[in-house]
Motif scaffolding. Structure first.
Motif, PDB file in Angstrom:
ATOM      1  N   ARG A   1       0.833  -1.204   0.000  1.00  0.00           N
ATOM      2  CA  ARG A   1       0.000   0.000   0.000  1.00  0.00           C
ATOM      3  C   ARG A   1       0.869   1.255   0.000  1.00  0.00           C
ATOM      4  NH1 ARG A   1      -5.581   0.704  -0.887  1.00  0.00           N
ATOM      5  NH2 ARG A   1      -6.051   2.858  -0.336  1.00  0.00           N
TER       6      ARG A   1
ATOM      7  N   ALA B   1       2.184   1.712  -3.431  1.00  0.00           N
ATOM      8  CA  ALA B   1       1.132   2.179  -4.334  1.00  0.00           C
ATOM      9  C   ALA B   1       0.862   3.664  -4.139  1.00  0.00           C
ATOM     10  CB  ALA B   1      -0.145   1.380  -4.108  1.00  0.00           C
ATOM     11  N   VAL B   2       0.890   4.121  -2.895  1.00  0.00           N
ATOM     12  CA  VAL B   2       0.684   5.541  -2.599  1.00  0.00           C
ATOM     13  C   VAL B   2       1.823   6.372  -3.177  1.00  0.00           C
ATOM     14  CG1 VAL B   2       0.588   7.268  -0.751  1.00  0.00           C
ATOM     15  CG2 VAL B   2      -0.719   5.136  -0.548  1.00  0.00           C
TER      16      VAL B   2
ATOM     17  N   ILE C   1      -0.764   5.422  -7.371  1.00  0.00           N
ATOM     18  CA  ILE C   1      -1.804   4.471  -7.769  1.00  0.00           C
ATOM     19  C   ILE C   1      -2.955   4.504  -6.776  1.00  0.00           C
ATOM     20  CG2 ILE C   1      -2.304   2.014  -8.153  1.00  0.00           C
ATOM     21  CD1 ILE C   1       0.604   1.667  -9.001  1.00  0.00           C
ATOM     22  N   GLU C   2      -2.631   4.700  -5.508  1.00  0.00           N
ATOM     23  CA  GLU C   2      -3.633   4.738  -4.445  1.00  0.00           C
ATOM     24  C   GLU C   2      -3.503   6.041  -3.668  1.00  0.00           C
ATOM     25  OE1 GLU C   2      -5.916   2.575  -4.063  1.00  0.00           O
ATOM     26  OE2 GLU C   2      -5.219   0.732  -5.037  1.00  0.00           O
ATOM     27  N   LYS C   3      -4.561   6.379  -2.923  1.00  0.00           N
ATOM     28  CA  LYS C   3      -4.517   7.535  -2.037  1.00  0.00           C
ATOM     29  C   LYS C   3      -3.895   7.118  -0.710  1.00  0.00           C
ATOM     30  CE  LYS C   3      -8.609   9.633  -4.155  1.00  0.00           C
ATOM     31  NZ  LYS C   3      -9.984  10.166  -3.929  1.00  0.00           N
TER      32      LYS C   3
ATOM     33  N   SER D   1      -2.947   5.663   2.793  1.00  0.00           N
ATOM     34  CA  SER D   1      -3.326   4.389   3.385  1.00  0.00           C
ATOM     35  C   SER D   1      -4.185   4.610   4.621  1.00  0.00           C
ATOM     36  CB  SER D   1      -2.073   3.602   3.782  1.00  0.00           C
ATOM     37  OG  SER D   1      -1.383   4.268   4.829  1.00  0.00           O
TER      38      SER D   1
ATOM     39  N   GLU E   1      -7.227  -1.555   5.766  1.00  0.00           N
ATOM     40  CA  GLU E   1      -7.922  -1.047   4.581  1.00  0.00           C
ATOM     41  C   GLU E   1      -9.372  -1.530   4.574  1.00  0.00           C
ATOM     42  OE1 GLU E   1      -6.614   1.191   2.723  1.00  0.00           O
ATOM     43  OE2 GLU E   1      -4.652   1.045   3.701  1.00  0.00           O
TER      44      GLU E   1
ATOM     45  N   LYS F   1     -12.894   0.638   4.923  1.00  0.00           N
ATOM     46  CA  LYS F   1     -14.036   0.506   4.018  1.00  0.00           C
ATOM     47  C   LYS F   1     -15.313   0.137   4.749  1.00  0.00           C
ATOM     48  CE  LYS F   1     -11.250  -0.799  -0.006  1.00  0.00           C
ATOM     49  NZ  LYS F   1     -10.908  -1.891  -0.946  1.00  0.00           N
TER      50      LYS F   1
END
Length: 386
Positions: free
Chosen positions: A172, A175-176, A180-182, A184, A257, A261
């Motif tokens: 993660r 990816a941040v 790619i991702e916001k 974590s 994560e 959610k």
């Protein structure tokens, strides 16, 4: 019943009921089918001599027969008046996942069902072996092996969960950084106030599994990696593990994560630390184990020929995983004769960087696969005179 469903039922029986290692179960399915022993009912009626050409190990043969008879007896008790299994029971049984944990499982059954393959290849074979994979499962394999030494009090189920939590956290973060991702869930404070442990320099948020005890009759491994019941040092190590288990409970790695959610309030997780794991998202050991089993393929072949069956491909991947874990063990144990597990832990990431598959830089290489050479891992071993 379709051929695919029958195959899945047989594989599920061999792993969950007969407790055979996955790699062994996969290799025996074609032989069982060829001998018309594709169901527990057929196996239960077989004579030991019928199974001798298929299962060489006497203990495993008895294990298989006993499991088949037990299943037949259970099914007979659940039959309806006409001798047929009720549709609801059949549907539920068919829907069970291959890696699912049954509610009625004991801790011992859970741990046995999570067993990872033991490699038994010669070093010359490991030196030449090349796998095809992406980077994350390599991190998972190295981490779950490391935790056996840094957290020996934790059962395999916990080590798989904690290792997956570490991989999730590092992936993660990567990816941040690539956009790619916001941010974590950890960075947004979803882990604030929760219990934690440190794995390779990262804080892993955990849920304590109070009262979970999985006793095993398996002897511990000595420093040389040989299992023994008579070695005083091994007995001492086992006693130390038992004492640690009394002080530290087994742990689950929390899935922050998924927690984010689900919008579950942190206060509910804090309450669950001493209560129940119900509705609290964790990294399940089954998903981590399944990820390991499916991730280590052989390099693509350009040769034309018959495509291997799904069973043959799964068996090949299981064997590859066993060889990788064997190689990692050889590396770790070469160093553990001279340094502590905590010192070993500090070296893992550097070793990973040296041997990981080469992929494109940046977003283009995200999730990319390439060759993983086991010889490069063996080259990191501590020299005998070092």
């Amino acid at each position: 019943m379709s051929a695919s469903s029958a195959l899945q039922d047989l594989l599920r029986f061999l792993i969950q009921e007969a407790k055979l290692p996955l790699s062994l179960a996969l290799s025996k399915i074609p032989l069982l089918q060829k001998s018309s022993l594709s169901t527990p009912e057929q196996i239960a009626k077989a004579k030991p001599a019928d199974l001798l050409p298929i299962i060489e190990d006497e203990k495993q043969r008895k294990q298989l027969l006993a499991a088949a008879k037990r299943v037949v007896k259970k099914r007979a008790a659940g039959e309806d008046a006409h001798g047929a299994e009720s549709p609801s029971k059949k549907r539920k049984r068919g829907e069970a996942s291959l890696f699912e944990v049954k509610a009625e499982q004991t801790p011992e059954e859970l741990e046995a069902g999570l067993a990872l393959p033991d490699g038994a290849a010669a070093e010359e074979e490991l030196q030449e072996k090349v796998l095809f994979t992406n980077r994350a499962p390599l991190v998972l394999a190295m981490t779950v092996t490391l935790l056996k030494y840094t957290m020996p009090e934790q059962p395999l189920s916990s080590r798989l969960s904690l290792a997956q939590a570490y991989v999730s956290l590092t992936s993660r973060a990567r990816a941040v950084s690539l956009g790619i991702e916001k941010d974590s869930a950890e960075a947004e404070g979803w882990g604030e106030g929760l219990a934690e442990v440190e794995v390779m320099g990262k804080r892993i948020r955990v849920l304590r599994r109070w009262g979970y005890e999985a006793k095993t009759d398996q002897p511990v491994e000595s420093e040389a990696g040989v299992k023994t019941e008579d070695d005083p040092a091994a007995v001492k190590q086992e006693d130390e593990v038992d004492e640690a288990q009394q002080e530290e409970p087994a742990l689950w790695g929390l899935d922050l994560e998924a927690l984010k959610k689900s919008k579950t309030e942190t206060i509910n997780v804090l309450k669950a630390q001493s209560a129940t794991t119900a509705n609290i998202p964790i990294h399940t050991p089954q998903s981590a184990r399944a990820y390991l089993f499916k991730s280590f393929d052989s390099p693509p072949s350009t040769a034309s020929g018959k495509k291997p069956t799904a069973v043959a491909k799964a068996a090949e991947k299981a064997q590859n995983l066993g060889m990788l874990l064997q190689t990692i063990e050889i590396l770790f144990q070469s160093w553990l004769v001279a340094i502590t597990p905590q010192e070993l832990e500090k070296r893992i990431w550097g070793w990973y960087v040296q041997v990981r598959p080469d992929v494109e830089h940046g977003v283009a290489g995200w999730g990319g696969k390439n060759e993983l050479k086991l010889g490069k891992i063996l080259a990191l071993r501590r020299a005998a005179d070092g």
